[in-house]
Design an enzyme around this catalytic site. Structure first.
Site, PDB file in Angstrom:
ATOM      1  CD1 TRP A 198       3.849  38.070 -20.678  1.00 49.89           C
ATOM      2  CD2 TRP A 198       5.063  39.115 -19.113  1.00 49.89           C
ATOM      3  NE1 TRP A 198       4.794  37.182 -20.234  1.00 49.89           N
ATOM      4  CE2 TRP A 198       5.562  37.804 -19.276  1.00 49.89           C
ATOM      5  CE3 TRP A 198       5.658  39.958 -18.165  1.00 49.89           C
ATOM      6  CZ2 TRP A 198       6.642  37.315 -18.543  1.00 49.89           C
ATOM      7  CZ3 TRP A 198       6.734  39.473 -17.431  1.00 49.89           C
ATOM      8  CH2 TRP A 198       7.214  38.162 -17.636  1.00 49.89           C
ATOM      9  CG  ASP A 365       7.766  25.681 -23.925  1.00 49.58           C
ATOM     10  OD1 ASP A 365       8.198  26.737 -24.412  1.00 49.58           O
ATOM     11  OD2 ASP A 365       6.586  25.549 -23.534  1.00 49.58           O
ATOM     12  CG  ASP A 366      11.447  28.679 -27.502  1.00 50.80           C
ATOM     13  OD1 ASP A 366      11.939  28.233 -28.545  1.00 50.80           O
ATOM     14  OD2 ASP A 366      11.301  29.887 -27.274  1.00 50.80           O
ATOM     15  CE  LYS A 475       3.440  27.169 -24.065  1.00 50.31           C
ATOM     16  NZ  LYS A 475       4.379  27.144 -22.935  1.00 50.31           N
ATOM     17  CG  ASP A 477       4.129  31.059 -27.164  1.00 56.18           C
ATOM     18  OD1 ASP A 477       3.365  32.013 -26.988  1.00 56.18           O
ATOM     19  OD2 ASP A 477       4.965  30.688 -26.307  1.00 56.18           O
ATOM     20  CG  ASN A 479       5.988  34.498 -27.076  1.00 56.84           C
ATOM     21  OD1 ASN A 479       5.244  34.633 -26.116  1.00 56.84           O
ATOM     22  ND2 ASN A 479       6.564  33.343 -27.373  1.00 56.84           N
ATOM     23  CG  ASP A 547       4.389  33.583 -20.061  1.00 56.19           C
ATOM     24  OD1 ASP A 547       3.800  32.561 -20.451  1.00 56.19           O
ATOM     25  OD2 ASP A 547       5.113  34.275 -20.802  1.00 56.19           O
TER      26      ASP A 547
HETATM   27  C1  GLA Z   1       6.188  32.299 -24.050  1.00 58.43           C
HETATM   28  C2  GLA Z   1       5.242  31.300 -23.405  1.00 58.43           C
HETATM   29  C3  GLA Z   1       6.004  30.455 -22.408  1.00 58.43           C
HETATM   30  C4  GLA Z   1       7.145  29.748 -23.126  1.00 58.43           C
HETATM   31  C5  GLA Z   1       8.021  30.752 -23.843  1.00 58.43           C
HETATM   32  C6  GLA Z   1       9.032  30.051 -24.730  1.00 58.43           C
HETATM   33  O1  GLA Z   1       6.616  33.245 -23.148  1.00 58.43           O
HETATM   34  O2  GLA Z   1       4.150  31.947 -22.805  1.00 58.43           O
HETATM   35  O3  GLA Z   1       5.165  29.525 -21.776  1.00 58.43           O
HETATM   36  O4  GLA Z   1       6.605  28.823 -24.041  1.00 58.43           O
HETATM   37  O5  GLA Z   1       7.263  31.638 -24.666  1.00 58.43           O
HETATM   38  O6  GLA Z   1       9.871  30.926 -25.380  1.00 58.43           O
END
Ligand code: GLA
Length: 739
Positions: A198, A365-366, A475, A477, A479, A547
């Protein structure tokens, strides 16, 4: 130097003007010798049936003359009693049985305890560029169909296998690769591969191939950041511009493994497919298992040409919009500006500022859904948060459209926070072993997409979101990695099918969403670059490489990334300075130039920008739009690598029609009054004239504004870069000949 540039471009020129003869099909079979060949104008791949009936690799390299008859396959006697023939012969798809000591492509176990499998040729079909060969065990009715295809353009081969159980009882596939690739003997090979973690993805490793296995793999349930399923093997001494390279990439987004191993005669075998670790796939009578596709190619033109062939292949054969992907729009993403703190007013304000500088896509985003105020809650509840968006997403989307941009949204569909309505309703929907802990990563668990009810639920939720709202882009994701990968609803002997079924469901959801919403584009993100491979790339238009958005760290990541993947899919955001990763301060221009080498995005907090920042951004975004097809879809030359502590780095891209070239140059820190190295441009037509345009930085004062391709290659260009974290970019536009 001069000679080297010329010889490589000459080879490329010759290769592209050559074509297969009018009567020559790419895939051919010689019934006299039992030899199959797959050919492109540059590459030949050959295998044949030997005297035992084994399918044996014969040749993989530069194009062979079609009127020469390749000798029939003959098994290898091995070196000693310790290595009998079956193991020593380089087979196309060796099954574990007889005396095989190298990595098998296939290993099965039968219910009677027998685990011996020896595959012999049964039949074949040929069609254009496609060959399919059926193999069968010497006594039991287990068949393997090997599929081959060659792309006549790049010479890149696609191989996969289907394992069929025609016996009357279930059997277990314990190991199944897509292919074994045999490389020519006699070279001291170096293995090039990509590793990371990461925030530090895309590190290019090199290591000599020693007399033991080298394993590249992921056991994490997804592609992973630690190794990427790409390899290049080249004799020591092969560089960017010259030397033979054999390279490959596996199209699979689940646990995978690529094994590189020399045999007793130091011939290299590369075997790749499903990761056999914890793998078991029961085939009932009449059932079959398809492996992923393993792509591979050959070039005599060095690692640079290997990348360019892969890039072209991805653009024309892999990506969802292949063969003509549209230009990637310049996007804005709110994550680094707001994190979870999103609401209608704040997003509208950012959208208005983004539109001012020429952004074409606004992505929230989130944080927009459920009880998602931080990463402890809400994942799984894909309903708009009414406190943050009292009137739903519609007003924001309408405003974004009115500003001339399209709208994108972040989702992480495969995950659930235990603190969510979905988990409270369906605690059994996650991967788990009953009675065992459920290990959390980022406070979340992995939904078991292998279950049809989970798969169908996710499809419905996303389909509904896309139907109700005008969303151009997701997008997507992901995680965390898997833990406790149990599927308790299945019979114990079928639970490990999760490694295959999960990924197929993921592909199925994306595929169906794209069919139902043809304008939809998707980005593959996994806490950065944790899910980048040619499998997911068939369904996603771009990927998030890391990231880590520090523009200097990104230079070496981008360098590594492009060994395997096209710059057009590589998202690169301009974010704030100092960067959150390492507190490094860089100028806005430097940040832009770093990101302009890929697909440009803006991820900065625009509310903190001053008027001059807006002007700089506006100018550079407009410049980017004039060069983006060259950068995203052109031929990339890695001119100076930023790796290994180099204070300099430079890339050059040439548009596929040869009309434009773009050069980016970076200086980490000046030392001892050394000038910035002169850069000799590549890939230009020596006779054509090119006009210089400076985007940023300064060329040396005697640099002409117009000169021939020959001049720019031989004289080169000197850029006046001095200081720390400096950057320059110039464009060369081909001048139309006077009529
Ligand atoms: C991950 C993605 C980030 C962002 C966060 C949101 O870490 O790689 O770009 O979208 O999640 O929680």
């Amino acid at each position: 130097m001069r000679h080297q540039h010329r010889s490589v471009s000459l080879w490329i020129l010759l290769a592209s003007t050559q074509a297969l003869g009018a009567t020559e099909e790419p895939a051919r079979y010689n019934p006299d010798t039992h030899v199959f060949t797959l050919s492109s104008p540059q590459v030949t791949y050959a295998f044949g049936v030997n005297e035992h009936g084994e399918l044996q690799s014969l040749y993989w390299g530069g194009r062979r003359a079609p009127n020469d008859t390749l000798p029939a396959a003959k098994s290898d006697a091995g070196l000693s009693a310790f290595d009998p023939s079956n193991g020593a012969t380089p087979q196309e798809y060796p099954a574990w049985g007889s005396a095989l000591y190298t990595e098998p492509a296939l290993k099965v176990s039968f219910p009677d305890g027998n685990r011996d499998l020896v595959l012999h040729y049964l039949s074949h079909t040929l069609n254009g560029s496609h060959v399919s060969v059926l193999l069968k065990d010497i006594s039991r009715d287990v068949r393997v169909e090997l599929r081959y295809d060659i792309d006549p353009d790049s010479g890149i081969l696609a191989r996969s296998a289907r394992i069929e159980n025609h016996t009357g009882k279930s059997l277990f596939v314990q190991q199944s690769a897509a292919a074994t690739w045999n490389l020519p003997a006699g070279n001291e090979y170096v293995l090039h591969s990509l590793s990371g973690r990461w925030a530090a993805e895309w590190h290019l490793d090199h290591r000599p191939v020693l007399a033991s296995q080298t394993v590249l793999e992921s056991r994490r349930g997804s592609t992973g950041q630690q190794n990427n399923p790409w390899f290049a093997l080249a004799p020591a001494g092969t560089g960017e511009d010259t030397g033979p390279v054999w390279f490959g990439a596996l199209a699979w987004s689940g646990s995978w493994r690529i094994t590189v191993e020399p045999d007793v005669k130091r011939r290299i075998r590369v075997t790749g497919g499903y990761n056999p670790f914890d793998f078991s796939y029961r085939l009932a009578p009449g059932e079959s298992l398809d492996t992923p596709v393993f792509f591979a190619g050959y070039t005599p033109g060095g690692l640079g040409e290997a990348s360019r062939l892969l890039h072209r292949f991805e653009l024309t054969h892999v990506l969802p919009q292949a063969p003509h992907p549209r230009a990637r729009p310049v996007l804005y993403n709110s994550w680094e500006a707001t994190e979870f703190n999103v609401n209608e007013a704040g997003q509208v304000k950012l959208a208005e500022m983004a539109a001012r500088i020429g952004v074409e896509r606004f992505v929230m985003d989130d944080g927009w859904f459920g009880a998602r105020d931080n990463d402890h809650a809400g994942l799984g509840d894909w309903v708009v948060n009414p406190r943050k968006f009292p009137h739903g997403l519609q007003p924001l989307i309408e405003r974004v459209h009115a500003l001339g941009m399209d709208f994108g949204l972040w989702v992480e569909p495969e995950m659930v926070n235990p603190d969510s309505d979905l988990y409270r309703r369906h605690p059994d929907w996650v991967l788990n072993f009953p009675g065992r802990p459920r290990t959390e990563g980022r406070h979340q668990l992995v939904l078991n997409l292998a279950r049809e009810d989970v798969r169908d639920h996710l499809f419905r939720v996303l389909d509904d979101l896309l139907t109700r709202n005008d969303i151009a882009f997701l997008k997507w994701d992901y995680n965390r990695n898997w833990s406790e990968p149990g599927w308790p609803e299945q019979k114990p002997e079928d639970q490990q099918k999760v490694y295959v079924s999960y990924i197929r469901s993921l592909y199925w959801i994306m595929q169906r969403l794209r069919e139902r919403h043809p304008k939809l584009e998707i980005e593959s993100c996994s806490g950065g670059g944790g899910r980048v491979d040619l499998g997911i790339m068939r369904l996603t238009d771009e990927v998030w490489p890391s990231d880590n958005t520090d523009p200097f760290d990104r230079l070496s990541m981008q360098d590594g990334f492009t060994y395997a993947y096209a710059p057009g899919v590589m998202m690169a955001w301009v974010t704030d300075s100092p960067n959150w990763v390492n507190q490094r301060s860089t100028s806005l221009e430097y940040r832009f130039l770093s990101s302009m080498q890929g697909s440009l995005g803006i991820g900065a907090d625009l509310t903190r920008w001053n008027e001059q920042d807006f002007q700089t951004a506006k100018r550079l975004i407009s410049e980017y739009k004039s060069i983006r097809m060259t950068v995203q879809q052109g031929l990339l030359y890695r001119m100076i690598s930023p790796r290994d502590g180099s204070p300099y780095s430079a890339t050059q891209s040439v548009s596929s029609d040869g009309r434009q070239a773009v050069l980016f140059a970076f200086l980490h820190s000046s030392s001892m009054l050394y000038p910035y190295p002169r850069i000799h441009l590549k890939g230009l037509d020596p006779q054509a004239r090119y006009r210089l345009r400076v985007v940023a930085g300064k060329p040396e004062e005697n640099t002409p504004v117009e000169a021939s391709g020959d001049y720019w290659a031989c004289e080169g260009i000197e850029l006046m870069l001095k200081g720390d974290f400096q950057a320059a970019a110039v464009v060369l536009d081909r001048v139309a000949p006077q009529s």
